[in-house]
Design a protein around this motif. Structure first.
Motif, mmCIF file in Angstrom:
data_model
loop_
_atom_site.group_PDB
_atom_site.id
_atom_site.type_symbol
_atom_site.label_atom_id
_atom_site.label_comp_id
_atom_site.label_asym_id
_atom_site.label_seq_id
_atom_site.Cartn_x
_atom_site.Cartn_y
_atom_site.Cartn_z
ATOM 1 N N LYS A 1 12.262 -11.651 -2.403
ATOM 2 C CA LYS A 1 10.935 -11.152 -2.840
ATOM 3 C C LYS A 1 10.546 -11.521 -4.193
ATOM 4 O O LYS A 1 9.282 -11.908 -4.483
ATOM 5 C CB LYS A 1 11.023 -9.379 -2.698
ATOM 6 C CG LYS A 1 9.712 -8.961 -3.246
ATOM 7 C CD LYS A 1 9.874 -7.431 -3.362
ATOM 8 C CE LYS A 1 8.897 -6.681 -4.073
ATOM 9 N NZ LYS A 1 7.503 -7.174 -4.032
ATOM 10 N N ALA B 1 11.618 -2.476 -7.513
ATOM 11 C CA ALA B 1 11.021 -3.515 -6.677
ATOM 12 C C ALA B 1 9.908 -2.751 -5.783
ATOM 13 O O ALA B 1 8.922 -3.130 -5.619
ATOM 14 C CB ALA B 1 11.802 -4.533 -6.229
ATOM 15 N N SER B 2 10.630 -1.810 -5.064
ATOM 16 C CA SER B 2 9.827 -1.379 -3.873
ATOM 17 C C SER B 2 8.717 -0.549 -4.315
ATOM 18 O O SER B 2 7.916 0.034 -3.710
ATOM 19 C CB SER B 2 10.763 -0.482 -3.090
ATOM 20 O OG SER B 2 11.278 0.584 -3.742
ATOM 21 N N GLN B 3 8.883 0.010 -5.650
ATOM 22 C CA GLN B 3 7.640 0.863 -6.290
ATOM 23 C C GLN B 3 6.681 0.062 -6.909
ATOM 24 O O GLN B 3 5.928 0.635 -7.802
ATOM 25 C CB GLN B 3 8.368 1.894 -7.427
ATOM 26 C CG GLN B 3 9.596 2.817 -6.986
ATOM 27 C CD GLN B 3 8.632 3.685 -5.948
ATOM 28 O OE1 GLN B 3 7.727 4.389 -6.163
ATOM 29 N NE2 GLN B 3 9.047 3.733 -4.641
ATOM 30 N N GLY B 4 6.702 -1.252 -6.755
ATOM 31 C CA GLY B 4 5.877 -2.409 -7.626
ATOM 32 C C GLY B 4 5.973 -2.334 -8.958
ATOM 33 O O GLY B 4 5.073 -2.544 -9.797
ATOM 34 N N GLN B 5 7.141 -1.863 -9.220
ATOM 35 C CA GLN B 5 7.542 -2.003 -10.698
ATOM 36 C C GLN B 5 7.955 -3.406 -11.278
ATOM 37 O O GLN B 5 8.158 -3.866 -12.361
ATOM 38 C CB GLN B 5 8.675 -0.958 -11.177
ATOM 39 C CG GLN B 5 8.005 0.345 -11.032
ATOM 40 C CD GLN B 5 7.083 0.891 -12.174
ATOM 41 O OE1 GLN B 5 7.317 0.447 -13.245
ATOM 42 N NE2 GLN B 5 5.972 1.351 -11.702
ATOM 43 N N ARG C 1 11.103 -3.205 3.598
ATOM 44 C CA ARG C 1 11.071 -1.638 4.039
ATOM 45 C C ARG C 1 12.239 -1.818 5.088
ATOM 46 O O ARG C 1 12.865 -0.772 5.207
ATOM 47 C CB ARG C 1 9.920 -0.998 4.348
ATOM 48 C CG ARG C 1 8.989 -0.505 3.182
ATOM 49 C CD ARG C 1 7.642 -0.312 3.715
ATOM 50 N NE ARG C 1 6.572 0.058 2.385
ATOM 51 C CZ ARG C 1 5.597 0.211 2.525
ATOM 52 N NH1 ARG C 1 5.032 0.724 3.917
ATOM 53 N NH2 ARG C 1 4.705 0.370 1.416
ATOM 54 N N LEU D 1 2.287 -11.266 2.643
ATOM 55 C CA LEU D 1 2.562 -10.029 1.528
ATOM 56 C C LEU D 1 2.719 -8.944 2.747
ATOM 57 O O LEU D 1 3.847 -8.141 2.355
ATOM 58 C CB LEU D 1 1.358 -9.687 1.160
ATOM 59 C CG LEU D 1 1.199 -10.788 -0.061
ATOM 60 C CD1 LEU D 1 -0.221 -10.629 -0.801
ATOM 61 C CD2 LEU D 1 2.106 -10.315 -1.517
ATOM 62 N N PHE E 1 -0.918 -4.579 -2.960
ATOM 63 C CA PHE E 1 -0.459 -4.614 -1.606
ATOM 64 C C PHE E 1 1.001 -3.926 -1.989
ATOM 65 O O PHE E 1 1.937 -3.254 -1.206
ATOM 66 C CB PHE E 1 0.015 -5.693 -0.931
ATOM 67 C CG PHE E 1 -1.406 -6.487 -0.665
ATOM 68 C CD1 PHE E 1 -2.517 -5.689 -0.627
ATOM 69 C CD2 PHE E 1 -1.429 -7.665 -0.558
ATOM 70 C CE1 PHE E 1 -3.810 -6.371 -0.164
ATOM 71 C CE2 PHE E 1 -2.579 -8.529 -0.106
ATOM 72 C CZ PHE E 1 -3.759 -7.972 -0.010
ATOM 73 N N THR E 2 1.787 -4.290 -3.309
ATOM 74 C CA THR E 2 3.054 -4.051 -3.218
ATOM 75 C C THR E 2 3.379 -2.769 -3.919
ATOM 76 O O THR E 2 4.340 -2.101 -3.892
ATOM 77 C CB THR E 2 3.833 -4.968 -4.362
ATOM 78 O OG1 THR E 2 3.103 -4.932 -5.798
ATOM 79 C CG2 THR E 2 3.652 -6.539 -3.964
ATOM 80 N N LEU E 3 2.086 -2.001 -4.048
ATOM 81 C CA LEU E 3 2.396 -0.630 -4.680
ATOM 82 C C LEU E 3 2.535 0.426 -3.415
ATOM 83 O O LEU E 3 2.279 0.024 -2.403
ATOM 84 C CB LEU E 3 1.125 -0.272 -5.419
ATOM 85 C CG LEU E 3 0.848 -0.989 -6.601
ATOM 86 C CD1 LEU E 3 -0.613 -0.528 -7.486
ATOM 87 C CD2 LEU E 3 2.009 -0.493 -7.756
ATOM 88 N N PRO E 4 3.394 1.374 -3.874
ATOM 89 C CA PRO E 4 3.762 2.561 -2.648
ATOM 90 C C PRO E 4 2.597 2.830 -1.947
ATOM 91 O O PRO E 4 2.439 3.138 -0.686
ATOM 92 C CB PRO E 4 4.765 3.381 -3.524
ATOM 93 C CG PRO E 4 4.965 2.721 -4.682
ATOM 94 C CD PRO E 4 4.031 1.794 -5.089
ATOM 95 N N ARG F 1 6.660 -7.105 3.036
ATOM 96 C CA ARG F 1 6.760 -5.551 2.490
ATOM 97 C C ARG F 1 7.276 -4.992 3.963
ATOM 98 O O ARG F 1 8.236 -4.093 3.608
ATOM 99 C CB ARG F 1 5.152 -5.161 2.226
ATOM 100 C CG ARG F 1 5.403 -3.740 1.830
ATOM 101 C CD ARG F 1 3.897 -3.248 1.413
ATOM 102 N NE ARG F 1 3.110 -2.642 2.539
ATOM 103 C CZ ARG F 1 2.063 -1.794 2.509
ATOM 104 N NH1 ARG F 1 2.031 -1.154 1.210
ATOM 105 N NH2 ARG F 1 1.648 -1.275 3.534
#
Lengths: 610, 418
Positions: B300, B71-75, B254, B246, A88-91, B250
């Motif tokens: 987060k 963080a926003s890239q799921g990294q 955003r 979640l 879910f957290t992936l763009p 998210r």
């Protein structure tokens, strides 16, 4: 249950192919592997982690069909939930990715294929090195706690798991480099003096460029001029300290008559597909070298090679053809001889810990020589060979002395002896060091319950040996320390260490005290209703058999341990009197071994005529 | 830590395009117009930009945006995690000891009100009235953020309750008080604020619609003494709620990124840029956005850690050997200690270490594990709920403080429309 979850119900079992992960252990290993891949994939690499997670989730759901135990199902569903959340957290995640992935219901008609169980991996090192790292951190990062030599390499396999451990490994590597640099500085002081006098930058730049030119020249000359091979290798050896690993694979002419005893020190050289004849690389340092598909005197009448006492850790001899070659006393830790052919090759006193011999052709002379090693610490042996070794009874006092003097044993036991010497008296560190020593002795089958009593005033004998000359003494002493610590502590950590007890039970079993071993295994089991590791369960089963307990009981435990994927190694030697006396045990282990290491179909490996 | 290492690590992870966007969003400036040249290597672009911004003390603008971007890239928790830790270690201001949102909002409001007190020519008023959309957007997002924070707190408490009772039932222990959980489920099922539904473009997640909780609460009430069925229902409810959270987190993550205070300055008539207060206003707007991003990022990170904690708890509960659990437990342990260090005033680090040390010792000493270690982990998890609630409450406070902007904005618009 939501509509969607119902949609996710499995198709009838007969319509679906076998699940990729059929046990919780296999699923966990895949989960770890995916985590590792995610951690290693930098953003810039443009890989698509979302696709990898989606594929994993699709495979992982099907594991549910094989899991009946509620706690195992809960843990497996936890893994699915975790990756759902990561996705879910992936763009790139869309609405569809928010659908929960649910385990398929258990299908009692399915059972996991034992061959699908992951090979047990040695994770105890992770716990051990992490504990060292924490001790180092809490003691204010003193340099005396840092790792050295091979221990750094062993710890590196856990890089990235824990930040404290990473810092510990990094500091150890920095110290190692600093020590080495100090030594190098002394050795090459004169070179530095000359270089600084003549203008360091220009000289070094010129020198390095010419070194590279010469390297290329000598590699070419190895290809084209058989007369200059020794000279070329000598140069490459001298320049190795400054140059990257050499690719010397596929040489047109065989390396013949080259003698560089005690001098060769190359960084992971590549000798794949090369031919060696009458070569002497004794005491060479060739860690990580590749000899894949190479040919060592594998032709009638060719003179043999000598690699005795060479350091060949992690070297690759896969599919090599090796004849009349000596590896006596060589360090072959984690080396790989899979699908190789060994003819008239000797290994007396070689360190074979974790080496792999899967599908290896071994002629009678080589087999005789392997008897002079701790062969049981290697893996991948064919079951025929294991049976042959097991029925050999030549392990006399001289054989034991020989193993005790071997490089591998000294390295294994040295780790515990050093830790004991550094730890405070009666501390947890000392108990763990003793446990380590006991485990080494138990797995090697050396000084298990009887040993020569060391002289108390002999300064050359390590303190740990004086305190505990045998594995049994070491476990008793370690348990006494733990008991004492537990009696002082009032914070709920009063558990007796199952780790040390497990070692003690193994020691007792080897000493013919099977009933005592069973008592201890049951004591452990009372604390942990399901014995945690398959290897403990395996030894428990053997102890039950040896103690005369009902057959159905020990057969069930044995079957469970083998089903969980445990593949005995050192036990094949230390417990051979029990394993190979009972045909059903022998058959069960034999079948499991053949499943794990099926015989490959390979031809053209007949030994050359002498 | 040498700063060059940090710049290099950031440069390794970000592309040129990312760097350009981040600098523009955080400073309002074109990177090549103010800080560096297009031909500079990425590492150099970052170094020059940060060094120039550090002089007036604004380096945290860019650094926080980088952390937020990762963080926003799921990294987060992956390769970006290491870089983020390096950034925070070298530049503690980016996430540690953050300024108070309430104070920053007060400063900003004072400046806004001061500017609007200045008599304004009719032309300027008309110019402002023709651009009300951006002001309305800011107000809407602030209201949604405030509602989110309050609702999130309710959901989090339900999550803890579901987890606690499900754990009891899974381990065949008595679980009195299931009725109260059913009531909480009903409350959440019906409690989603309208502002959230209308603001976010995405539909509710499939399988994560919280209206489902009402069905499950009814089933829970009729489950009677069937603890197996009750545990199954709680497990399902937990999964739905987790997915919903979640999705919601998210959307909020955003949303905060999109919450743009810049209209407060960019939509002002050109003449007003010459006012002495304008420079302070620009500084205040960028400071506030940076702090808000840092707060939501920390929020987060704690939520993500709770998810990881749930997994490790289940793994501890299943049969295993200590070595098996190490690769899941050790990164989690390290992450929690790191997060605790970000809140030095709370003194959580020592507590986190104390609980973790006990588990470490058990893992180190035993070859096979019993239920004790699962109980120890549960104790650790219970402790973690304290910091989680505290972080959540802090974020809620921040969102309420932001709400203070709402009224004056409306008043200004009304005044202008006169």
């Amino acid at each position: 249950m939501s509509d969607h979850a119902q949609e996710g119900s499995p198709q009838p079992a007969q319509a679906t192919p076998a699940a990729r992960y059929q046990t919780l252990a296999a699923l966990r290993q895949a989960h770890q592997s995916l985590k590792q891949r995610s951690a290693e994939t930098p953003q810039a690499s443009d890989g698509n982690p979302a696709d990898a997670i989606r594929a994993f989730l699709a495979d992982a759901r099907r594991t549910g069909a094989y899991l009946a135990d509620p706690k195992e199902r809960r843990a497996a569903q936890g893994i699915l939930d975790y990756w759902n959340a990561e996705l879910f957290t992936l763009p790139g995640a869309g609405s569809v990715d928010f659908a929960p992935s649910l385990l398929e219901p258990c299908d009692p008609s399915l059972s996991a294929d034992p061959a699908s169980a992951p090979a047990p991996t040695d994770q105890s090192g992770l716990i051990r090195f992490t504990a060292f790292a924490r001790q180092w951190q809490s003691a204010g990062r003193p340099s005396g706690y840092l790792l050295t030599g091979g221990a750094i390499e062993q710890a590196k396999q856990f890089w990235g798991v824990d930040s404290d451990l990473d810092a510990f490994i990094r500091a150890s590597a920095v110290q190692e480099r600093a020590v080495k640099a100090r030594e190098d500085r002394k050795k090459y002081f004169w070179l530095g003096a000359v270089a600084s006098a003549a203008g360091v930058a220009a000289l070094v730049g010129y020198w390095y460029a010419s070194l590279q030119r010469n390297m290329n020249f000598y590699i070419q000359s190895l290809q084209s001029n058989p007369q200059k091979q020794a000279e070329a290798l000598e140069f490459l050896n001298n320049g190795q300290r400054w140059l990257p690993p050499y690719d010397l694979s596929g040489l047109r002419f065989p390396l013949k008559g080259v003698r560089l005893s005690g001098r060769l020190d190359l960084k992971a050289p590549n000798f794949s597909l090369d031919h060696f004849e009458d070569v002497s690389f004794t005491e060479a340092k060739l860690v990580g070298a590749s000899f894949v598909g190479s040919n060592f005197s594998f032709a009638g009448g060719a003179a043999g090679n000598d690699l005795s006492n060479a350091l060949l850790q992690q070297a690759q001899f896969r599919e090599a053809k090796i004849a009349s070659t000596s590896f006596d006393g060589a360090g072959l830790y984690r080396s790989v001889f899979d699908r190789a052919a060994l003819c008239g090759t000797t290994f007396a006193g070689a360190d074979l810990r974790r080496a792999s011999f899967w599908g290896t052709f071994i002629d009678p002379k080589t087999k005789e020589s392997l008897r002079q090693t701790a062969w049981y610490l290697a893996e991948g042996w064919s079951w025929d060979l294991v049976e042959d070794f097991a029925h050999w009874n030549g392990e006399d006092a001289a054989w034991t002395r020989h193993l005790k003097a071997s490089k591998g044993f000294k390295e294994d036991i040295g780790r515990g002896l050093d830790s004991y010497a550094k730890a405070s008296a009666d501390s947890l560190g000392q108990a763990l060091a003793l446990a380590d020593i006991a485990w080494t002795r138990a797995t090697w089958g050396i000084d298990v319950a009887k040993a020569d009593t060391p002289a108390k005033d002999d300064a050359t004998v390590p303190d740990a040996v004086k305190v505990a000359p045998t594995a049994l003494d070491a476990t008793d002493r370690a348990l006494a320390i733990v008991e004492k610590l537990n009696s002082l502590s009032d914070d709920g950590r009063r558990s007796v260490s199952a780790n040390i007890l497990d070692t003690k039970a193994y020691v007792l079993l080897q000493s013919g005290r099977a009933a005592d071993a069973v008592t201890i295994f049951e004591q452990i089991k009372a604390g942990a209703p399901q014995l945690g590791s398959s290897e403990s369960l395996f030894r428990y089963a053997i102890a039950q058999y040896a103690a005369g307990i009902d057959k159905t009981v020990w057969m069930a435990n044995l079957a469970a341990a083998l089903k969980q994927g445990y593949q005995p190694t050192h036990e094949l030697h230390s417990l051979k009197a029990m394993i190979f006396r009972q045909p059903e045990i022998e058959t069960a282990i034999g079948e499991a071994t053949m499943r794990r290491w099926p015989k490959p179909e390979i031809s053209g490996r007949d030994c050359p005529a002498p | 830590m040498p700063l060059d290492d940090v710049y290099s690590a950031i440069g390794n992870l970000l592309k040129d395009n990312d760097i350009e966007k981040i600098v523009l969003a955080s400073t309002g400036n074109d990177i090549y117009n103010v800080y560096c040249a297009p031909s500079d290597p990425r590492e150099e672009k970052i170094r020059k930009t940060i060094e120039k911004l550090a002089k007036p003390g604004n380096d945290r603008w860019v650094l926080t945006y980088i952390l937020f971007y990762l963080a926003s890239q799921g990294q987060y928790g992956q390769s970006g995690d290491k870089v983020s830790r390096k950034i925070v270690e070298a530049f503690p201001k980016s996430l540690i000891e953050l300024p108070s949102i309430a104070d920053q909002v007060d400063t900003l409001l004072n400046l806004v009100l001061e500017i609007f007190k200045i008599p304004m020519p009719l032309r300027q008023k008309l110019e402002l009235i023709t651009k009300p959309a951006s002001f309305v957007e800011v107000e809407k997002r602030i209201v949604a953020l405030r509602d989110y924070a309050a609702f999130h707190e309710t959901c989090l408490l339900l999550m803890f309750a579901l987890d606690y009772f499900e754990n009891l039932l899974a381990n065949h222990r008595e679980a009195p008080g299931l009725d109260s959980v059913a009531r909480q489920m009903d409350q959440v099922a019906q409690g989603e604020p309208a502002s959230l539904k209308t603001l976010w473009a995405e539909e509710n997640p499939p399988g994560g619609s919280i209206a489902e909780l009402a069905r499950l609460s009814a089933a829970l009430r009729t489950a009677g003494g069937d603890s197996g069925k009750a545990a199954q229902l709680l497990d399902e409810a937990q999964r739905i709620l987790r997915i919903y959270l979640l999705w919601l987190n998210r959307a909020i993550f955003r949303g905060v990124d999109a919450l743009d205070f810049v209209p407060l300055i960019s939509d002002l008539p050109g003449d007003m840029e010459n006012l002495p207060q304008f420079t302070d206003l620009v500084q205040g707007v960028r400071d506030l956005k940076t702090t808000l991003l840092a707060r939501v990022l920390k929020h987060k990170m704690w939520q993500d850690t709770e998810n990881e904690m749930t997994l490790v708890g289940k793994l501890f509960d299943a049969p295993h050997s200590p070595g098996d659990i190490g690769r899941d437990w050790l990164p989690l342990r390290s992450r929690i200690v790191w997060l605790a260090k970000l809140e030095p005033a709370q003194q959580w680090t020592e507590e986190a270490n104390r609980y973790a040390d006990t588990i470490d010792l058990k893992l180190f000493a035993e070859r096979s594990l019993d239920d004790t270690v699962a109980a120890m982990f549960e104790e650790y998890r219970n402790w973690l709920r304290g910091p989680l609630k505290s972080i959540d409450a802090g974020f809620k406070g921040d969102c309420l403080s932001l709400g203070k902007i709402d009224d004056p904005l409306q008043r200004i618009r009304q005044d202008l429309a006169l």
